[in-house]
Design a protein around this motif. Structure first.
Motif, mmCIF file in Angstrom:
data_model
loop_
_atom_site.group_PDB
_atom_site.id
_atom_site.type_symbol
_atom_site.label_atom_id
_atom_site.label_comp_id
_atom_site.label_asym_id
_atom_site.label_seq_id
_atom_site.Cartn_x
_atom_site.Cartn_y
_atom_site.Cartn_z
ATOM 1 N N LEU A 182 21.776 -1.391 19.805
ATOM 2 C CA LEU A 182 22.159 -0.291 19.137
ATOM 3 C C LEU A 182 23.354 0.295 20.043
ATOM 4 C CD1 LEU A 182 22.720 1.870 17.208
ATOM 5 C CD2 LEU A 182 22.040 3.565 17.720
ATOM 6 N N THR A 183 22.505 0.331 21.796
ATOM 7 C CA THR A 183 23.952 0.385 22.570
ATOM 8 C C THR A 183 25.112 -0.932 22.827
ATOM 9 O OG1 THR A 183 22.471 1.702 23.662
ATOM 10 C CG2 THR A 183 24.318 0.291 24.978
ATOM 11 N N PHE A 184 24.119 -1.674 22.776
ATOM 12 C CA PHE A 184 25.947 -2.977 22.694
ATOM 13 C C PHE A 184 26.027 -3.615 21.599
ATOM 14 C CE2 PHE A 184 22.441 -5.058 26.378
ATOM 15 C CZ PHE A 184 23.430 -4.950 27.048
ATOM 16 N N GLY A 185 25.661 -2.982 20.642
ATOM 17 C CA GLY A 185 26.261 -3.423 18.903
ATOM 18 C C GLY A 185 27.372 -1.378 19.156
ATOM 19 N N LEU A 186 27.225 -0.800 20.095
ATOM 20 C CA LEU A 186 28.492 0.160 19.491
ATOM 21 C C LEU A 186 29.359 0.273 20.419
ATOM 22 C CD1 LEU A 186 25.857 3.325 19.937
ATOM 23 C CD2 LEU A 186 27.710 2.532 17.719
ATOM 24 N N ALA A 187 28.939 -0.707 21.778
ATOM 25 C CA ALA A 187 29.972 -1.470 23.263
ATOM 26 C C ALA A 187 30.591 -2.419 22.066
ATOM 27 C CB ALA A 187 29.263 -1.948 24.326
ATOM 28 N N ALA A 188 30.247 -2.994 21.294
ATOM 29 C CA ALA A 188 30.825 -4.317 21.523
ATOM 30 C C ALA A 188 31.923 -3.801 20.426
ATOM 31 C CB ALA A 188 30.137 -5.158 20.392
ATOM 32 N N GLN A 189 31.844 -2.653 19.493
ATOM 33 C CA GLN A 189 32.364 -2.463 17.891
ATOM 34 C C GLN A 189 33.447 -1.866 18.948
ATOM 35 O OE1 GLN A 189 29.840 -0.228 15.295
ATOM 36 N NE2 GLN A 189 33.107 0.984 14.185
ATOM 37 N N ALA A 190 33.307 -0.284 19.593
ATOM 38 C CA ALA A 190 34.678 -0.257 21.308
ATOM 39 C C ALA A 190 35.402 -0.932 21.298
ATOM 40 C CB ALA A 190 33.733 0.919 21.643
ATOM 41 N N GLN A 191 34.964 -1.869 22.014
ATOM 42 C CA GLN A 191 35.491 -3.174 22.284
ATOM 43 C C GLN A 191 36.811 -3.786 21.411
ATOM 44 O OE1 GLN A 191 33.806 -5.879 24.631
ATOM 45 N NE2 GLN A 191 33.204 -3.575 26.549
ATOM 46 N N SER A 192 36.425 -4.230 20.172
ATOM 47 C CA SER A 192 36.774 -4.509 19.406
ATOM 48 C C SER A 192 38.516 -4.045 18.388
ATOM 49 C CB SER A 192 36.059 -4.436 18.069
ATOM 50 O OG SER A 192 35.427 -4.801 18.675
ATOM 51 N N GLY A 194 38.585 -10.671 13.376
ATOM 52 C CA GLY A 194 37.289 -9.322 13.439
ATOM 53 C C GLY A 194 37.501 -7.768 14.034
ATOM 54 N N ALA A 195 39.127 -7.547 13.656
ATOM 55 C CA ALA A 195 38.936 -5.960 14.140
ATOM 56 C C ALA A 195 38.297 -5.131 13.501
ATOM 57 C CB ALA A 195 40.586 -5.745 14.091
ATOM 58 N N HIS A 196 38.210 -3.759 14.265
ATOM 59 C CA HIS A 196 38.120 -2.695 13.363
ATOM 60 C C HIS A 196 39.191 -2.131 12.833
ATOM 61 C CE1 HIS A 196 35.694 0.825 12.067
ATOM 62 N NE2 HIS A 196 36.394 1.541 13.157
ATOM 63 N N VAL A 197 38.415 -2.006 11.474
ATOM 64 C CA VAL A 197 39.785 -1.273 10.529
ATOM 65 C C VAL A 197 39.848 0.139 10.153
ATOM 66 C CG1 VAL A 197 40.680 -1.434 8.075
ATOM 67 C CG2 VAL A 197 40.576 -4.032 9.314
ATOM 68 N N ILE A 198 40.510 1.108 10.032
ATOM 69 C CA ILE A 198 40.349 2.407 9.877
ATOM 70 C C ILE A 198 41.082 2.759 8.996
ATOM 71 C CG2 ILE A 198 40.556 4.631 10.670
ATOM 72 C CD1 ILE A 198 40.310 3.951 13.526
ATOM 73 N N SER A 199 40.812 3.023 7.567
ATOM 74 C CA SER A 199 41.411 3.502 6.279
ATOM 75 C C SER A 199 41.779 5.013 6.654
ATOM 76 C CB SER A 199 41.603 3.577 5.372
ATOM 77 O OG SER A 199 40.935 1.721 5.344
ATOM 78 N N THR A 200 43.365 5.186 6.378
ATOM 79 C CA THR A 200 43.712 6.293 6.320
ATOM 80 C C THR A 200 43.743 7.311 4.888
ATOM 81 O OG1 THR A 200 46.092 6.199 6.379
ATOM 82 C CG2 THR A 200 45.301 6.744 8.319
ATOM 83 N N GLU A 201 43.442 8.217 4.669
ATOM 84 C CA GLU A 201 43.411 9.094 3.762
ATOM 85 C C GLU A 201 44.522 10.285 3.131
ATOM 86 O OE1 GLU A 201 39.877 9.952 1.747
ATOM 87 O OE2 GLU A 201 39.025 8.050 1.935
ATOM 88 N N THR A 202 45.025 10.445 1.895
ATOM 89 C CA THR A 202 46.098 11.221 1.928
ATOM 90 C C THR A 202 44.901 13.376 2.252
ATOM 91 O OG1 THR A 202 45.921 11.641 -0.509
ATOM 92 C CG2 THR A 202 48.019 11.026 0.318
ATOM 93 N N ASN A 203 45.445 14.062 2.486
ATOM 94 C CA ASN A 203 44.863 15.236 3.081
ATOM 95 C C ASN A 203 45.386 16.627 1.192
ATOM 96 O OD1 ASN A 203 47.773 16.422 2.883
ATOM 97 N ND2 ASN A 203 47.435 16.412 5.645
ATOM 98 N N TRP A 204 44.525 17.269 1.616
ATOM 99 C CA TRP A 204 45.104 18.118 0.638
ATOM 100 C C TRP A 204 46.417 18.636 0.575
ATOM 101 C CZ3 TRP A 204 47.184 22.867 0.577
ATOM 102 C CH2 TRP A 204 46.745 23.539 1.782
ATOM 103 N N ALA A 205 46.983 18.917 1.315
ATOM 104 C CA ALA A 205 48.607 19.331 1.078
ATOM 105 C C ALA A 205 49.541 17.861 0.835
ATOM 106 C CB ALA A 205 49.608 19.482 2.348
ATOM 107 N N GLU A 206 49.196 16.899 1.264
ATOM 108 C CA GLU A 206 50.487 15.573 0.659
ATOM 109 C C GLU A 206 49.806 15.520 -0.540
ATOM 110 O OE1 GLU A 206 50.003 14.499 5.380
ATOM 111 O OE2 GLU A 206 48.982 13.647 3.528
ATOM 112 N N GLY A 207 48.648 15.399 -1.041
ATOM 113 C CA GLY A 207 48.089 15.294 -2.544
ATOM 114 C C GLY A 207 48.737 15.900 -3.715
ATOM 115 N N VAL A 208 48.318 16.999 -3.064
ATOM 116 C CA VAL A 208 48.964 18.403 -3.745
ATOM 117 C C VAL A 208 50.902 18.059 -3.991
ATOM 118 C CG1 VAL A 208 49.983 20.644 -4.349
ATOM 119 C CG2 VAL A 208 47.762 20.143 -3.781
#
Length: 275
Positions: free
Chosen positions: A13-23, A206-220
């Motif tokens: 688990l430690t090595f997996g998290l470290a590898a993800q952090a370095q991605s 192999g990059a770690h992808v972060i998807s963003t979303e609209t917040n409630w105000a932007e949605g309104v």
């Protein structure tokens, strides 16, 4: 043996998290539905978050029929001003205002069967806008295309049907490019079938992808500034005002008018409530 099992799992688990952090981190920003005034602040916020997180790149996942050109211009300005590379993934269509957003990126990639173009400006009734507006939009597309190293004539032909390019588009026709055509003409960098292929194409497999979303105000705000909703708010506001004038006393018509006109003219203030 059993004593070592928890330690082994902890090390894995430690090595997996470290590898993800370095991605390397890549942000995915969704551009879907109609382009309106709630979409622009969402994209600006997402780009700021990507920059603050140390992302190596971001990409706009585009599927839009178009929308407000003023909102598209704000988005294009933010994309060009970003301190990290921002790519466009046409998935599967970038019409009108969406085409301007796409060409403002550092590179356009398209999925198989995608399309981009058909960007002539129209008025509130859906008719072609006056020549003054068409000329301004043609210049906008040309300038952005020149900055990004794209053929400015192709960009102009998406806006103005009077632009003729032999072998590509005849006079009197707006230019809309399929994936194959865009790649062949050098307007798009390549065809990619999915996110993994896109990451490989931009140099971050192999990059770690972060998807963003609209917040409630932007949605309104996206809902209130939708081209189908905002004219309704204005009409209700004016009708309520006329009713109030005819009755000569403040009542339901006045409340309806204040609420509708307040939402029509002041929807952008809602963004400040989200902190």
């Amino acid at each position: 043996m059993r004593r070592w099992l928890p330690l082994t799992l902890a090390l894995i688990l430690t090595f997996g998290l470290a590898a993800q952090a370095q991605s390397p981190v890549v942000y995915r920003i969704v551009v879907s539905g109609v382009v309106e005034n709630g979409l622009a602040p969402y994209i600006a916020r997402s780009l700021r978050e990507a920059e603050a997180a140390g992302a190596v790149a971001a990409y706009l996942d585009i599927d839009t029929p178009g929308g407000r050109i003023d909102a598209a211009e704000r988005i294009a300005d933010d994309v060009r001003a970003a301190s990290i590379p921002v790519y466009a993934y046409v998935n599967p269509r970038a019409y009108s205002a969406g085409a301007l957003i796409a060409i403002s990126s550092n590179g356009i990639y398209m999925r198989p069967g995608a399309v981009i173009g058909a960007a002539t400006p129209v008025d509130g009734q859906g008719s072609k806008a006056p020549e003054k507006m068409v000329s301004a939009m043609r210049a906008e597309f040309r300038a952005v295309a020149e900055q990004r190293g794209l053929d400015p004539r192709l960009a102009e032909a998406m806006v103005d049907e009077s632009v003729e390019i032999p072998g590509v588009v005849a006079k009197g026709q707006l230019l809309t490019l399929s994936t194959g055509e865009a790649v062949r003409l050098g307007f798009a960098k390549g065809q990619v079938s999915d996110q993994a292929a896109l990451l490989a194409a931009i140099g971050h497999p192999g990059a770690h992808v972060i998807s963003t979303e609209t917040n409630w105000a932007e949605g309104v705000v996206r809902f209130l500034t939708n081209p189908l909703v905002s004219p309704l708010l204005l009409s209700l506001g004016l009708l309520g005002l006329i009713f109030e004038i005819k009755t000569g006393a403040f009542g339901l018509g006045g409340l309806l008018s204040l609420a509708s006109l307040g939402l029509f003219f002041g929807s952008s203030f809602i963004l400040g409530l989200a902190g």
